[in-house]
Enzyme design. Structure first.
Site, PDB file in Angstrom:
ATOM      1  N   SER A 183      10.934  -3.089   5.906  1.00 19.52           N
ATOM      2  CA  SER A 183      11.228  -1.674   6.164  1.00 19.52           C
ATOM      3  C   SER A 183      12.282  -1.540   7.255  1.00 19.52           C
ATOM      4  O   SER A 183      12.315  -2.332   8.207  1.00 19.52           O
ATOM      5  CB  SER A 183       9.962  -0.948   6.620  1.00 19.52           C
ATOM      6  OG  SER A 183      10.278   0.370   7.032  1.00 19.52           O
TER       7      SER A 183
ATOM      8  N   TYR B  79       3.178  -0.490  12.515  1.00 22.67           N
ATOM      9  CA  TYR B  79       3.756  -0.663  11.177  1.00 22.67           C
ATOM     10  C   TYR B  79       5.107  -1.362  11.301  1.00 22.67           C
ATOM     11  O   TYR B  79       5.394  -2.322  10.576  1.00 22.67           O
ATOM     12  CB  TYR B  79       3.900   0.706  10.506  1.00 22.67           C
ATOM     13  CG  TYR B  79       4.638   0.683   9.190  1.00 22.67           C
ATOM     14  CD1 TYR B  79       4.007   0.261   8.022  1.00 22.67           C
ATOM     15  CD2 TYR B  79       5.983   1.074   9.098  1.00 22.67           C
ATOM     16  CE1 TYR B  79       4.685   0.234   6.807  1.00 22.67           C
ATOM     17  CE2 TYR B  79       6.663   1.053   7.898  1.00 22.67           C
ATOM     18  CZ  TYR B  79       6.012   0.634   6.753  1.00 22.67           C
ATOM     19  OH  TYR B  79       6.694   0.609   5.552  1.00 22.67           O
TER      20      TYR B  79
HETATM   21  P1  NAD Z   1       3.013   2.922  -2.408  1.00 19.45           P
HETATM   22  O1  NAD Z   1       1.872   3.344  -1.557  1.00 19.45           O
HETATM   23  O2  NAD Z   1       3.269   3.654  -3.666  1.00 19.45           O
HETATM   24  O3  NAD Z   1       2.913   1.366  -2.773  1.00 19.45           O
HETATM   25  C1  NAD Z   1       2.184   0.424  -2.055  1.00 19.45           C
HETATM   26  C2  NAD Z   1       1.193  -0.207  -2.980  1.00 19.45           C
HETATM   27  O4  NAD Z   1       0.518  -1.267  -2.289  1.00 19.45           O
HETATM   28  C3  NAD Z   1       0.099   0.771  -3.457  1.00 19.45           C
HETATM   29  O5  NAD Z   1       0.025   0.751  -4.870  1.00 19.45           O
HETATM   30  C4  NAD Z   1      -1.158   0.215  -2.829  1.00 19.45           C
HETATM   31  O6  NAD Z   1      -2.322   0.434  -3.588  1.00 19.45           O
HETATM   32  C5  NAD Z   1      -0.818  -1.265  -2.714  1.00 19.45           C
HETATM   33  N1  NAD Z   1      -1.661  -1.964  -1.750  1.00 19.45           N
HETATM   34  C6  NAD Z   1      -1.978  -1.578  -0.478  1.00 19.45           C
HETATM   35  N2  NAD Z   1      -2.821  -2.450   0.066  1.00 19.45           N
HETATM   36  C7  NAD Z   1      -3.044  -3.428  -0.852  1.00 19.45           C
HETATM   37  C8  NAD Z   1      -3.840  -4.602  -0.885  1.00 19.45           C
HETATM   38  N3  NAD Z   1      -4.603  -4.954   0.165  1.00 19.45           N
HETATM   39  N4  NAD Z   1      -3.818  -5.361  -1.993  1.00 19.45           N
HETATM   40  C9  NAD Z   1      -3.054  -5.009  -3.061  1.00 19.45           C
HETATM   41  N5  NAD Z   1      -2.283  -3.906  -3.111  1.00 19.45           N
HETATM   42  C10 NAD Z   1      -2.293  -3.127  -2.017  1.00 19.45           C
HETATM   43  O7  NAD Z   1       4.285   3.019  -1.461  1.00 19.45           O
HETATM   44  P2  NAD Z   1       5.763   2.412  -1.605  1.00 19.45           P
HETATM   45  O8  NAD Z   1       6.617   3.305  -0.840  1.00 19.45           O
HETATM   46  O9  NAD Z   1       6.099   2.070  -3.011  1.00 19.45           O
HETATM   47  O10 NAD Z   1       5.598   1.069  -0.771  1.00 19.45           O
HETATM   48  C11 NAD Z   1       6.029  -0.190  -1.251  1.00 19.45           C
HETATM   49  C12 NAD Z   1       6.457  -1.041  -0.082  1.00 19.45           C
HETATM   50  O11 NAD Z   1       7.632  -0.461   0.491  1.00 19.45           O
HETATM   51  C13 NAD Z   1       5.427  -1.099   1.047  1.00 19.45           C
HETATM   52  O12 NAD Z   1       5.351  -2.427   1.520  1.00 19.45           O
HETATM   53  C14 NAD Z   1       6.006  -0.168   2.096  1.00 19.45           C
HETATM   54  O13 NAD Z   1       5.573  -0.513   3.387  1.00 19.45           O
HETATM   55  C15 NAD Z   1       7.485  -0.380   1.890  1.00 19.45           C
HETATM   56  N6  NAD Z   1       8.337   0.702   2.380  1.00 19.45           N
HETATM   57  C16 NAD Z   1       8.196   1.966   1.924  1.00 19.45           C
HETATM   58  C17 NAD Z   1       9.036   2.961   2.425  1.00 19.45           C
HETATM   59  C18 NAD Z   1       8.948   4.387   1.967  1.00 19.45           C
HETATM   60  O14 NAD Z   1       9.561   5.254   2.617  1.00 19.45           O
HETATM   61  N7  NAD Z   1       8.240   4.694   0.881  1.00 19.45           N
HETATM   62  C19 NAD Z   1      10.007   2.654   3.378  1.00 19.45           C
HETATM   63  C20 NAD Z   1      10.116   1.340   3.821  1.00 19.45           C
HETATM   64  C21 NAD Z   1       9.277   0.379   3.308  1.00 19.45           C
END
Ligand code: NAD
Length: 257
Positions: free
Chosen positions: A145, A159
């Protein structure tokens, strides 16, 4: 080509699953609790002639991770590509209010779980372990991130730390396995509209405040991150390893330019 995506039922993981399937990958979609959305993504891929499977595993549990890779291999053949997209945030918390259990779960998911997924991938991909017809290398993309580059937005220091660790780990991992046929990179998304951020972005004032800190003046879409991930997975990125790529709308800006 078999691609395993952790956290593949939603957001960036699901968008990556759809796009990578269209590019010819067989897809193993890992989910923890989102079985119905995971099965929906599988059905969408199958409807367009692709091959996919939804596999339950909690990546905070080592045994689940090993079982996940075993199951993916059993159904779809050797895992050649891994995208670690599973991740969680926390409620905004200042340092004086840290809770040890919350921190442990955060790092167990975003950092240690991801590292153990990489371990399983390396064990299965590394040419150093290959016998005849065996391991042929592979590609790992770790989703970290932009938060890691600024210590997070207010209340998100933990985070941010869990994600900065991913960038550093990925650099070391890439060097460890560079001569074993494996590339490893991390991808730093800026703020993207997904299940993780939808509540925050539903508040128009908050959304505008956030967008005013992004050079392009808008948040990203999951598909824009997936495009970058799928390119990193592809042979077009064959000389790229051990780096982080920002998909962040030009990065942070503070104040008028
Ligand atoms: P999201 O919540 O849709 O996806 C994250 C997924 O991880 C979810 O489906 C959740 O159920 C799964 N998850 C969480 N804990 C878990 C576990 N213990 N075992 C298995 N699965 C698990 O959100 P997203 O935005 O698609 O996030 C994807 C990645 O991108 C994450 O690592 C997040 O930190 C990162 N990210 C997101 C953003 C944003 O703005 N959305 C920005 C930077 C980084």
């Amino acid at each position: 080509m078999t691609l395993l995506i952790t956290g593949g039922a939603s957001g960036i993981g699901a968008a990556t699953a759809r796009l990578a399937a269209a590019r010819g990958h067989k897809i193993a979609i890992n989910y923890r609790s989102r079985e119905t959305p995971a099965r929906k993504v599988v059905a969408e891929i199958e409807a367009t002639g692709g091959q996919a499977v939804a596999l339950a595993a909690d990546i905070t549990r080592e045994a689940d991770i090993v079982g996940l890779f075993d199951a993916a291999e059993k159904v779809l053949g050797p895992v050649t590509h891994l995208v670690n997209s599973a991740g969680i945030g926390t409620a905004p918390t200042r340092v004086q209010d840290y809770d040890a259990t919350v921190l442990a779960n955060l790092f167990a998911t975003n950092t240690i779980g991801l590292m153990l997924c990489c371990r399983e991938a390396v064990r299965r991909m590394s040419t150093a372990r290959g016998g005849p017809g065996g391991h042929r290398g592979g590609v790992i993309v770790n989703v970290s991130s932009m938060a890691g580059t600024i210590g997070g937005r207010p209340g998100a220091s933990a985070y941010a730390a869990s994600k900065a660790a991913v960038d550093s780990f990925t650099m070391g991992l890439a060097k460890d396995v560079a001569q074993e046929g494996i590339r490893a990179v991390s991808l730093r998304p800026g703020m993207v509209e997904t299940e993780m951020t939808e509540k925050t972005l539903a508040d128009n004032a908050v959304r505008s405040a956030i967008e005013s800190t992004i050079a392009m003046g808008r948040v990203g879409r999951a598909e824009e991150i997936a495009n970058a991930i799928v390119w990193l997975l592809s042979a077009e990125a064959s000389f790229i390893s051990g780096v982080t790529l920002d998909a962040s709308g030009g990065g942070f800006v503070f104040g008028k330019r």
